[in-house]
Design a protein around this motif. Structure first.
Motif, PDB file in Angstrom:
ATOM      1  N   SER A 162       0.788  -1.244   0.178  1.00  0.00           N
ATOM      2  CA  SER A 162       0.065  -0.118  -0.049  1.00  0.00           C
ATOM      3  C   SER A 162       0.868   1.086   0.032  1.00  0.00           C
ATOM      4  CB  SER A 162      -0.898  -0.103   1.121  1.00  0.00           C
ATOM      5  OG  SER A 162      -0.229   0.023   2.257  1.00  0.00           O
ATOM      6  N   TRP A 163       2.018   1.277   0.635  1.00  0.00           N
ATOM      7  CA  TRP A 163       2.880   2.449   0.704  1.00  0.00           C
ATOM      8  C   TRP A 163       4.246   2.216  -0.245  1.00  0.00           C
ATOM      9  CZ3 TRP A 163       7.903   1.760   2.302  1.00  0.00           C
ATOM     10  CH2 TRP A 163       8.180   0.637   2.967  1.00  0.00           C
ATOM     11  N   SER A 164       4.552   1.065  -0.287  1.00  0.00           N
ATOM     12  CA  SER A 164       5.729   0.752  -1.170  1.00  0.00           C
ATOM     13  C   SER A 164       5.550   0.632  -2.783  1.00  0.00           C
ATOM     14  CB  SER A 164       6.828  -0.173  -0.500  1.00  0.00           C
ATOM     15  OG  SER A 164       5.891  -1.405  -0.657  1.00  0.00           O
ATOM     16  N   ALA A 165       4.478   0.275  -3.108  1.00  0.00           N
ATOM     17  CA  ALA A 165       4.260  -0.172  -4.422  1.00  0.00           C
ATOM     18  C   ALA A 165       2.927   0.466  -4.959  1.00  0.00           C
ATOM     19  CB  ALA A 165       4.071  -1.549  -4.591  1.00  0.00           C
ATOM     20  N   LYS A 166       2.474   1.930  -4.186  1.00  0.00           N
ATOM     21  CA  LYS A 166       1.528   2.353  -4.796  1.00  0.00           C
ATOM     22  C   LYS A 166       0.152   1.798  -4.890  1.00  0.00           C
ATOM     23  CE  LYS A 166       4.049   5.675  -7.772  1.00  0.00           C
ATOM     24  NZ  LYS A 166       4.206   6.376  -9.045  1.00  0.00           N
ATOM     25  N   GLY A 167       0.233   0.431  -3.697  1.00  0.00           N
ATOM     26  CA  GLY A 167      -0.964  -0.153  -3.763  1.00  0.00           C
ATOM     27  C   GLY A 167      -1.029  -1.335  -4.731  1.00  0.00           C
ATOM     28  N   ASN A 168      -0.240  -1.478  -5.547  1.00  0.00           N
ATOM     29  CA  ASN A 168      -0.047  -2.330  -6.675  1.00  0.00           C
ATOM     30  C   ASN A 168       0.173  -3.689  -5.810  1.00  0.00           C
ATOM     31  OD1 ASN A 168      -0.331  -1.236  -9.352  1.00  0.00           O
ATOM     32  ND2 ASN A 168       1.281  -0.144  -8.592  1.00  0.00           N
ATOM     33  N   LYS A 169      -0.509  -4.784  -6.414  1.00  0.00           N
ATOM     34  CA  LYS A 169      -0.443  -6.227  -5.967  1.00  0.00           C
ATOM     35  C   LYS A 169       0.970  -6.769  -6.061  1.00  0.00           C
ATOM     36  CE  LYS A 169      -3.106 -10.700  -5.930  1.00  0.00           C
ATOM     37  NZ  LYS A 169      -3.373 -10.571  -4.474  1.00  0.00           N
ATOM     38  N   GLU A 170       1.547  -7.117  -4.921  1.00  0.00           N
ATOM     39  CA  GLU A 170       2.846  -8.087  -4.971  1.00  0.00           C
ATOM     40  C   GLU A 170       2.881  -9.126  -4.331  1.00  0.00           C
ATOM     41  OE1 GLU A 170       6.080  -4.441  -4.734  1.00  0.00           O
ATOM     42  OE2 GLU A 170       4.871  -4.450  -3.112  1.00  0.00           O
ATOM     43  N   VAL A 171       1.731  -9.652  -3.775  1.00  0.00           N
ATOM     44  CA  VAL A 171       1.707 -10.845  -3.202  1.00  0.00           C
ATOM     45  C   VAL A 171       0.472 -11.484  -3.188  1.00  0.00           C
ATOM     46  CG1 VAL A 171       1.228 -12.036  -0.531  1.00  0.00           C
ATOM     47  CG2 VAL A 171       2.482  -9.917  -0.857  1.00  0.00           C
ATOM     48  N   ASP A 172       0.469 -12.936  -3.770  1.00  0.00           N
ATOM     49  CA  ASP A 172      -0.424 -13.730  -4.578  1.00  0.00           C
ATOM     50  C   ASP A 172      -0.616 -15.082  -4.020  1.00  0.00           C
ATOM     51  OD1 ASP A 172      -2.531 -14.169  -6.197  1.00  0.00           O
ATOM     52  OD2 ASP A 172      -1.256 -14.403  -8.095  1.00  0.00           O
ATOM     53  N   LEU A 173      -1.548 -15.634  -3.431  1.00  0.00           N
ATOM     54  CA  LEU A 173      -1.931 -16.876  -3.210  1.00  0.00           C
ATOM     55  C   LEU A 173      -2.222 -17.815  -4.376  1.00  0.00           C
ATOM     56  CD1 LEU A 173      -4.417 -16.614  -0.201  1.00  0.00           C
ATOM     57  CD2 LEU A 173      -2.101 -17.260  -0.319  1.00  0.00           C
ATOM     58  N   ARG A 174      -1.449 -18.804  -4.797  1.00  0.00           N
ATOM     59  CA  ARG A 174      -1.387 -19.552  -5.973  1.00  0.00           C
ATOM     60  C   ARG A 174      -1.201 -20.936  -5.648  1.00  0.00           C
ATOM     61  NH1 ARG A 174       2.951 -16.252 -10.291  1.00  0.00           N
ATOM     62  NH2 ARG A 174       1.939 -14.470  -9.853  1.00  0.00           N
ATOM     63  N   ASP A 175      -2.241 -21.699  -5.975  1.00  0.00           N
ATOM     64  CA  ASP A 175      -1.995 -23.297  -5.824  1.00  0.00           C
ATOM     65  C   ASP A 175      -1.392 -23.582  -4.409  1.00  0.00           C
ATOM     66  OD1 ASP A 175      -3.199 -23.598  -8.364  1.00  0.00           O
ATOM     67  OD2 ASP A 175      -0.889 -23.246  -9.030  1.00  0.00           O
ATOM     68  N   GLY A 176      -2.046 -23.037  -3.275  1.00  0.00           N
ATOM     69  CA  GLY A 176      -1.655 -23.623  -2.062  1.00  0.00           C
ATOM     70  C   GLY A 176      -0.164 -22.878  -1.805  1.00  0.00           C
ATOM     71  N   THR A 177       0.226 -22.033  -2.220  1.00  0.00           N
ATOM     72  CA  THR A 177       1.505 -21.338  -2.100  1.00  0.00           C
ATOM     73  C   THR A 177       1.492 -19.762  -2.072  1.00  0.00           C
ATOM     74  OG1 THR A 177       2.364 -21.093  -4.200  1.00  0.00           O
ATOM     75  CG2 THR A 177       2.889 -23.291  -3.229  1.00  0.00           C
TER      76      THR A 177
END
Length: 235
Positions: free
Chosen positions: A51-66
């Motif tokens: 929210s503060w370091s990447a202008k709110g862009n998504k950087e963390v994603d839940l994928r296939d149980g990881t």
């Protein structure tokens, strides 16, 4: 495929179990779904810096149980994925996968109530594909008097030399696109690291014995995939 990977990981468990990590206080296998795909939504008490370091862009994603962590092109800081983990002595374990030779995974132990260091930095272990570095920040480079002097260009040669003694790097060959396991243990003033059940290095320094590490921040400057995160507490 996931079951095969878990089987491979379990082959290291007898060696890990031989060590007494203490009481399990947190565990996450990331077997859940996000409600949307626009913002970070790791769940289970995790916080992220996007929210503060990447202008709110998504950087963390839940994928296939990881949990897949990757830095956005607009980011001004490494991706910080943190969870409360209050302890004096304890161990963090997890499985991880690097995807590129420049990938790193930083386990940063912090106490935001301690105001003599920048941003609560106490100590950290940084895993890379060719080396692992263990650092005492409390009495080293994040102590405000040293950090400010370095920023102002007034850090003395004596202090510069002293700060070099506040970290230790050891060679460690970690392949990309394959799952590995890691453990970082803090016992008193000593921090030790292992990969795939094999000890790779330890470092002794007074700041590591800080009386209360309150948060474990996982910092990623490129991309890393994580699974089976566990935190153990001895005291």
């Amino acid at each position: 495929m996931r079951s095969l990977l878990l089987l491979a990981f379990c082959s290291t468990l007898p060696l890990l179990a031989a060590e007494d990590f203490g009481t399990l206080v947190f565990s996450d296998d990331f077997e859940r779904q996000e409600a949307q795909e626009l913002k970070d939504e790791p769940g289970n008490g995790w916080n992220t810096s996007s929210s503060w370091s990447a202008k709110g862009n998504k950087e963390v994603d839940l994928r296939d149980g990881t949990l897949h962590i990757y830095i956005h092109t607009e980011a001004v800081h490494a991706v910080d994925v943190g969870h409360a983990f209050e302890f004096i002595d304890g161990t963090a374990t997890m499985r991880f996968k690097f995807h590129d030779a420049k990938d790193t995974l930083n386990l940063n132990f912090a106490d935001l109530t301690y105001k003599e260091v920048h941003a609560g930095h106490i100590c950290q272990t940084v895993f890379g594909t060719s080396k692992t570095t263990l650092v005492d920040y409390k009495t080293g480079g994040m102590l405000l008097k040293f950090r400010d002097a370095r920023k102002n260009g007034t850090l003395s040669k004596e202090d510069e030399a002293m700060l070099k003694t506040k970290q230790k790097s050891v060679p460690c060959d970690i392949s990309i696109n394959e799952w590995h396991s890691l453990a970082v243990t803090i016992a008193g003033d000593t921090m030790s690291a292992s990969v795939d059940g094999k000890p790779i290095g330890s470092f002794r320094s007074p700041g590591i014995a800080h009386e209360s590490k309150r948060v474990l921040r996982l910092l990623v400057s490129n991309k890393v995939t994580l699974d089976d995160v566990k935190y153990y507490k001895k005291k």
